[in-house]
Design a protein around this motif. Structure first.
Motif, short mmCIF file in Angstrom:
data_model
loop_
_atom_site.label_atom_id
_atom_site.label_comp_id
_atom_site.label_asym_id
_atom_site.label_seq_id
_atom_site.Cartn_x
_atom_site.Cartn_y
_atom_site.Cartn_z
N LYS A 53 0.84 -1.20 0.00
CA LYS A 53 0.00 0.00 0.00
C LYS A 53 0.87 1.25 0.00
O LYS A 53 0.59 2.21 -0.73
CB LYS A 53 -0.92 0.00 1.22
CG LYS A 53 -1.88 1.15 1.25
CD LYS A 53 -2.81 1.05 2.45
CE LYS A 53 -3.77 2.23 2.49
NZ LYS A 53 -4.67 2.17 3.62
N ASP A 54 1.94 1.24 0.80
CA ASP A 54 2.87 2.39 0.82
C ASP A 54 3.52 2.62 -0.54
O ASP A 54 3.64 3.75 -1.00
CB ASP A 54 3.96 2.17 1.87
CG ASP A 54 3.45 2.26 3.30
OD1 ASP A 54 2.31 2.74 3.50
OD2 ASP A 54 4.19 1.82 4.21
N VAL A 55 3.90 1.53 -1.20
CA VAL A 55 4.51 1.64 -2.53
C VAL A 55 3.50 2.19 -3.54
O VAL A 55 3.83 3.05 -4.37
CB VAL A 55 5.08 0.28 -3.00
CG1 VAL A 55 5.47 0.30 -4.47
CG2 VAL A 55 6.28 -0.13 -2.14
N GLU A 56 2.27 1.70 -3.45
CA GLU A 56 1.22 2.19 -4.36
C GLU A 56 0.99 3.68 -4.15
O GLU A 56 0.86 4.44 -5.12
CB GLU A 56 -0.07 1.42 -4.15
CG GLU A 56 -0.03 -0.01 -4.67
CD GLU A 56 -1.27 -0.81 -4.31
OE1 GLU A 56 -1.97 -0.45 -3.32
OE2 GLU A 56 -1.54 -1.81 -5.00
N GLN A 57 0.93 4.11 -2.90
CA GLN A 57 0.73 5.54 -2.62
C GLN A 57 1.90 6.36 -3.13
O GLN A 57 1.71 7.46 -3.67
CB GLN A 57 0.53 5.75 -1.11
CG GLN A 57 -0.80 5.26 -0.61
CD GLN A 57 -0.93 5.35 0.90
OE1 GLN A 57 0.06 5.49 1.62
NE2 GLN A 57 -2.16 5.25 1.39
N SER A 58 3.09 5.84 -2.96
CA SER A 58 4.28 6.53 -3.45
C SER A 58 4.25 6.66 -4.97
O SER A 58 4.58 7.72 -5.52
CB SER A 58 5.54 5.78 -3.00
OG SER A 58 6.69 6.40 -3.49
N CYS A 59 3.83 5.60 -5.64
CA CYS A 59 3.72 5.64 -7.11
C CYS A 59 2.66 6.65 -7.54
O CYS A 59 2.87 7.40 -8.51
CB CYS A 59 3.39 4.26 -7.66
SG CYS A 59 4.76 3.09 -7.59
N ASP A 60 1.52 6.65 -6.84
CA ASP A 60 0.47 7.62 -7.17
C ASP A 60 0.98 9.04 -6.99
O ASP A 60 0.73 9.92 -7.84
CB ASP A 60 -0.76 7.39 -6.28
CG ASP A 60 -1.51 6.12 -6.61
OD1 ASP A 60 -1.28 5.57 -7.72
OD2 ASP A 60 -2.32 5.68 -5.77
N PHE A 61 1.69 9.29 -5.90
CA PHE A 61 2.24 10.62 -5.66
C PHE A 61 3.23 10.99 -6.76
O PHE A 61 3.20 12.11 -7.29
CB PHE A 61 2.93 10.67 -4.29
CG PHE A 61 3.61 11.98 -4.02
CD1 PHE A 61 2.87 13.08 -3.60
CD2 PHE A 61 4.98 12.12 -4.20
CE1 PHE A 61 3.49 14.29 -3.36
CE2 PHE A 61 5.60 13.33 -3.96
CZ PHE A 61 4.86 14.42 -3.54
N SER A 62 4.10 10.05 -7.13
CA SER A 62 5.09 10.31 -8.18
C SER A 62 4.41 10.59 -9.51
O SER A 62 4.81 11.52 -10.23
CB SER A 62 6.04 9.12 -8.33
OG SER A 62 6.79 8.94 -7.17
N ASP A 63 3.39 9.81 -9.84
CA ASP A 63 2.64 10.04 -11.09
C ASP A 63 2.02 11.43 -11.10
O ASP A 63 2.08 12.15 -12.11
CB ASP A 63 1.54 8.99 -11.26
CG ASP A 63 2.07 7.62 -11.64
OD1 ASP A 63 3.24 7.53 -12.05
OD2 ASP A 63 1.30 6.64 -11.51
#
Length: 82
Positions: A53-63
């Protein structure tokens, strides 16, 4: 059938039963080991879910940050975005 033959047959039968019981003990030990390993993995799953979940949130933020940078660059360069 002489009594020694009967006793020999009984002894053979008992040896066969003893061998089967030994095999069952080995199977039980193997199953117990597998169950223990599954329990350990099940305890780790919530941690993995949290990390994913943390990685997904980080990817969303980066996108989102990349998209904002693209828009800012396009505005700065006065380029039309489709």
């Amino acid at each position: 059938m002489p009594s020694s033959d009967i006793l020999s047959a009984i002894l053979d039968r008992l040896n066969a039963v003893d061998k089967k019981l030994s095999q069952l003990d080995q199977i039980q030990q193997t199953v117990s080991s597998i169950v223990s390993r599954i329990d350990k993995m099940a305890q780790q799953i919530p941690n993995f879910e949290s990390r994913i979940k943390d990685v997904e949130q980080s990817c969303d933020f980066s996108d989102s940050a990349i998209e904002n940078l693209k828009k800012d660059d396009c505005v700065w360069l006065n380029i039309k975005i489709n």
